[in-house]
Design an enzyme around this catalytic site. Structure first.
Site, mmCIF file in Angstrom:
data_model
loop_
_atom_site.group_PDB
_atom_site.id
_atom_site.type_symbol
_atom_site.label_atom_id
_atom_site.label_comp_id
_atom_site.label_asym_id
_atom_site.label_seq_id
_atom_site.Cartn_x
_atom_site.Cartn_y
_atom_site.Cartn_z
ATOM 1 N N ASP A 1 6.761 6.056 -30.835
ATOM 2 C CA ASP A 1 7.309 5.812 -32.167
ATOM 3 C C ASP A 1 6.615 6.673 -33.213
ATOM 4 O O ASP A 1 7.258 7.225 -34.118
ATOM 5 C CB ASP A 1 7.178 4.328 -32.513
ATOM 6 C CG ASP A 1 7.853 3.969 -33.820
ATOM 7 O OD1 ASP A 1 8.932 4.543 -34.123
ATOM 8 O OD2 ASP A 1 7.320 3.123 -34.553
ATOM 9 N N ARG B 1 22.816 10.692 -42.658
ATOM 10 C CA ARG B 1 21.457 10.191 -42.825
ATOM 11 C C ARG B 1 20.845 9.717 -41.509
ATOM 12 O O ARG B 1 19.702 9.261 -41.474
ATOM 13 C CB ARG B 1 21.450 9.044 -43.833
ATOM 14 C CG ARG B 1 21.906 9.481 -45.224
ATOM 15 C CD ARG B 1 22.152 8.296 -46.138
ATOM 16 N NE ARG B 1 20.953 7.495 -46.335
ATOM 17 C CZ ARG B 1 20.912 6.409 -47.108
ATOM 18 N NH1 ARG B 1 22.014 6.003 -47.735
ATOM 19 N NH2 ARG B 1 19.799 5.733 -47.245
ATOM 20 N N LYS B 2 21.577 9.843 -40.404
ATOM 21 C CA LYS B 2 21.072 9.421 -39.097
ATOM 22 C C LYS B 2 20.461 10.607 -38.352
ATOM 23 O O LYS B 2 21.060 11.673 -38.266
ATOM 24 C CB LYS B 2 22.199 8.817 -38.256
ATOM 25 C CG LYS B 2 22.806 7.554 -38.828
ATOM 26 C CD LYS B 2 23.898 7.025 -37.921
ATOM 27 C CE LYS B 2 24.515 5.743 -38.460
ATOM 28 N NZ LYS B 2 25.590 5.225 -37.557
#
Length: 252
Positions: free
Chosen positions: A166, A211-212
């Protein structure tokens, strides 16, 4: 003379012995146990310069150092400094720094820390260095998990692997798009990761839809095999923070 000596001896023997006074024993006072007081964290009297944690230290293995030197000499890649606080990354990864403007490790703004940098001992937790190439849309993270990240005996906890993934994908997304948040993270754990092993995570921006941001990565031994994990992530670009009203404006 002999008769006088005998007379003196008989006189001394006739003197009654005086018994010693019996001194009563005084019990010792019971002293209550004093609870241990936690040692206060050292505070600097003046601003302490931030420590870059993405450089070799005493906790790095020789193999970790060798691969670090190899990545450092590769063309087209920029090594990212790494600090305990997010606010110190303004120059390299602006989205990670947020709105803070502090340039030291003093406690004036509160003792906040990036999660992967919360363990202080060299070699005890996450030891890693990241190398970024924005034009290629790629990031490499060289990592060595320490003994404080144990899951099963001798193996790295799966949550620690997820944190590493992450953090790496998020850093790449921040460098490409600014402020982002993790929307989805999918991980396939392929093989267990021994503690203190050297790992290389290779992350890439796969595509972008508005925006992804869709990213993926593989976590391997730096020599290529074995493959330890693969993952994909979806990150959403956030609106820039609004500036507060200035002067006498009402904000309307």
């Amino acid at each position: 003379m002999l008769r006088q000596g005998r007379a003196v001896a008989r006189a001394l023997l006739a003197v009654p012995s005086v018994p010693l006074l019996a001194v009563p024993s005084v019990p010792l006072l019971a002293v209550p146990a004093v609870p241990a007081v936690p040692r206060a964290r050292r505070r600097c009297h003046r601003a302490c310069p931030p420590r870059d944690l993405a450089v070799p230290n005493a906790g790095w293995s020789e193999r970790m150092r060798w691969h670090y030197g190899k990545l450092l000499s590769a063309e087209g890649w920029t090594r990212l400094p790494s600090f305990r606080r997010a606010r110190l990354h303004q120059r390299e990864v602006p989205g990670l720094a947020g709105g803070g403007d502090s340039d030291s490790d003093s406690d004036s703004a509160g003792d906040t820390r990036l999660f992967p940098r919360a363990i202080e001992g060299d070699g005890d937790g996450f030891e890693f260095a990241m190398f970024l190439s924005v034009p290629k849309g790629r990031l490499r993270c060289l990592c060595q998990p320490g003994p404080f990240l144990e899951g099963h005996p001798g193996l790295t906890h799966g949550g620690a692997i997820a944190t590493l993934i992450d953090t790496s994908l998020g850093t790449l997304a921040l460098a490409v798009a600014g402020r982002v948040v993790t929307a989805n993270l999918s991980i396939d754990y392929v093989a267990p990761v021994p503690l203190r092993s050297v790992l290389l995570l290779d992350a890439s921006l796969q595509r972008r839809e508005g925006r992804k941001l869709f990213l993926g990565c593989e976590l391997r031994d730096p020599e290529g095999e074995p493959l330890y994990a693969r993952a994909t992530g979806l990150f959403i670009q956030q609106d820039p923070p609004k500036e507060p009203p200035r002067g006498g404006d009402s904000g309307r």
